[in-house]
Structures are given as C-alpha cells and as structure tokens.
Design an enzyme around this catalytic site. Structure first.
Site, PDB file in Angstrom:
ATOM      1  N   SER A  92      99.501  32.109 -32.558  1.00 48.31           N
ATOM      2  CA  SER A  92      99.683  31.759 -33.960  1.00 48.31           C
ATOM      3  C   SER A  92      98.478  30.948 -34.413  1.00 48.31           C
ATOM      4  CB  SER A  92     100.962  30.938 -34.142  1.00 48.31           C
ATOM      5  OG  SER A  92     101.159  30.585 -35.500  1.00 48.31           O
ATOM      6  N   HIS A 106      96.738  32.554 -42.380  1.00 46.90           N
ATOM      7  CA  HIS A 106      97.689  32.416 -41.279  1.00 46.90           C
ATOM      8  C   HIS A 106      97.837  33.764 -40.591  1.00 46.90           C
ATOM      9  CE1 HIS A 106     101.952  33.361 -40.139  1.00 46.90           C
ATOM     10  NE2 HIS A 106     101.740  32.331 -39.347  1.00 46.90           N
ATOM     11  N   ARG A 262     105.806  22.186 -28.189  1.00 53.87           N
ATOM     12  CA  ARG A 262     105.006  20.981 -28.380  1.00 53.87           C
ATOM     13  C   ARG A 262     104.896  20.676 -29.866  1.00 53.87           C
ATOM     14  NH1 ARG A 262     101.814  17.105 -26.964  1.00 53.87           N
ATOM     15  NH2 ARG A 262      99.659  16.882 -27.634  1.00 53.87           N
TER      16      ARG A 262
END
Length: 301
Positions: A92, A106, A262
């Site tokens: 990503s 993105h 995370r």
C-alpha cells in the site's frame, strides 16, 4: 505458505523496491526503512520519506500478516468465513507531494486467504486493490493520462474491466457527508477470484505495475510549478478531506487497526499538514473553485 503465495510475496516485495527506487530519483531524497513484527503473526517493511524537497510525505508499505480469526472488517460481508484463520499480504502506498500542483496518489494491491479448518473446507482466496488520484489544482491532461494508463493495463483482461473498476472507485472513494468524491478516481476492486488464482493474480499485477507509468509523468511535469502560500493553504484544506475519508470510510485503515498492524505504518497514509475551515467555500471563478468540477464521477477515456 503455499508456492502460489510465495509468488505473490516475491512480486509484492519487488514492486515495493521498484516504486521506492523510482520515487527516490523523482523526489531527490532517500527513503527510510522500518521492519516490524506483530505478536499474532507476521510483520512487514515500511519504506517512508518525511519532509523531502519534492515529497512532503511518502510511504510505500509491505505487510504479510496472519491471524487466528478473521477481523470484523474482513468477515462482515463473508459471515460464512467468520472464525477461520487467515493470511494477508499486500503493498500500500500514499504519496503526498509538497507542491500543490502535484496530486496526491494512493495505490494498494493485496491478497487474502481464509484458511480451511476442516477436511470438508477449502482455502478461500481473494485479491483486491486499486489506484486513485487526488489533485488540488487539476489539469485535465494529467487526469486523462492517469485514466488511459489504468484503462490500458486492464484491457488484456476484458474490455469491460476498466469501466467496472472505475465505477467501483468512484463509488468507494466518495465522502457521503460531503457529497463529493475524494479525487478524480481511478480503479478499485475487491473480492476478486473470478477465473481462478492465476488470472486474479495476473490482473492484480497489472494494476500494481501500472502505478509508475500512470503517476511519474504527472509528478515530473508539475513538481517545479511555482506556487504561493495561497496554494499551500488550499492544499492543506483539501488534505483535510483525505483525512476524513481515511478515518471514516477506508477499509484498509480499519482492517489494519483491527488486525493489530503497526499503527505508525497504517497512519503514514495521513498528510503531514492538513487544515479545516468552518463552512468555507471558494470564491467563484477561481482556480480553487475549478477543483469542485472534478469532484464528481466523469468519463475520462
């Protein structure tokens, strides 16, 4: 891990490395690295850049994680899979350029497997991902270029794929409480397993591999454009919409937080500077007002 998932992992890590290398050249600064693990299983590698001369924030993130039970964000539309152990991997990225005339972008590509728990079951896999562009001061030639690359990447998989994935992108990246799209769209797909593993993986690769040819020419064309404090103020205001979408609607953010990913890596998608103004509207016939003509689904091909 099965040999097929090995292939997916190898491609994802290679994709991350290729994109980081290209962004380091275009952005004139090196990315940092942060390898992480999670107690329940797996981990990832976060490659990121903060406060660069061209890229104010950039994050290209690889993760490969496992869990004992599908989190709610993954099982909500698949209740028959609730309770299964799972495995997910993906890349990503979010690029937030400093120059307001360069769009934010993105991209995400991912593979998910819900593992069989009895001899009567089979592993269930699906792929997902997409790529979308969020300009602040849009140029029609840039938007058309971006969509043409997306279209051409999907053409080998059927003449209908681009339009279907474009529509899904327009619908997904829509801020319902604002009545506007987040940007000018691109591609979005989820739950892809039609045609089997190999075909679904090939299509996902085509989307991931299209990122650099879709975005780099725009970045190179606009990164030296002169700008003022007014342009930066409007960029920060519109970045607020990006924050709103990611925290209210984005499934990837929700999945990452629910699955124990995370937190610092998950929230790297946020812009480094954003602003909100109470009931603000751009003046008519200004470059800022022109953006709003782009914040609704349009045909670009």
């Amino acid at each position: 891990m099965s040999p097929r998932l090995d292939l997916v992992r190898n491609w994802l890590t290679s994709l991350q490395a290729d994109i980081v290398k290209a962004m380091e050249v275009a952005g004139g600064a090196d990315f940092s690295s942060d390898a992480w693990t999670r107690p329940e299983g797996g981990g990832g590698l976060s490659r990121y850049l903060e406060n660069g001369p061209v890229l104010e924030r950039a994050a290209v993130l690889f993760s490969h994680v496992q869990g004992r039970q599908l989190p709610p964000s993954a099982s909500a539309v698949r209740p028959h899979l609730a309770g299964r152990p799972w495995e997910a991997m993906g890349v990503s990225l979010v690029i937030h350029p400093r120059n307001p005339f360069v769009p934010t972008v993105h991209m995400n590509v991912r593979c998910f497997v819900a593992e069989a728990t009895t001899g009567d079951e089979e592993d269930v896999f699906w792929f997902g991902g997409g790529v979308d562009l969020t300009p602040y001061y849009p140029f029609e030639e840039d938007v058309r270029h971006f969509h043409h690359v997306c279209h051409d990447a999907l053409l080998p998989f059927g003449a209908d794929k681009y339009q279907a994935f474009k529509q899904a992108c327009d619908e997904y990246f829509f801020l319902k409480h604002r009545g506007e799209t987040r940007g000018v769209g691109g591609l979005f797909f989820d739950d892809l397993n039609e045609g089997g593993f190999d075909l679904s993986f090939a299509l996902t690769q085509a989307v991931g591999n299209a990122f650099l040819p879709a975005y780099l020419p725009i970045l190179e064309r606009r990164k030296q454009t002169p700008y003022t404090d007014r342009h930066r103020d409007f960029q920060a205001y519109r970045r607020g919409r990006y924050v709103e979408f990611n925290l209210v609607y984005d499934r990837g953010t929700l999945f990452g937080l629910q699955s124990g990913g995370r937190t610092e890596s998950i929230l790297l998608s946020m812009p480094p500077v954003a602003a909100w103004k109470y009931d603000w509207q751009p003046e008519a016939d200004t470059p800022e007002a022109a953006l709003y003509e782009y914040l609704k689904p349009r045909e670009w091909i």
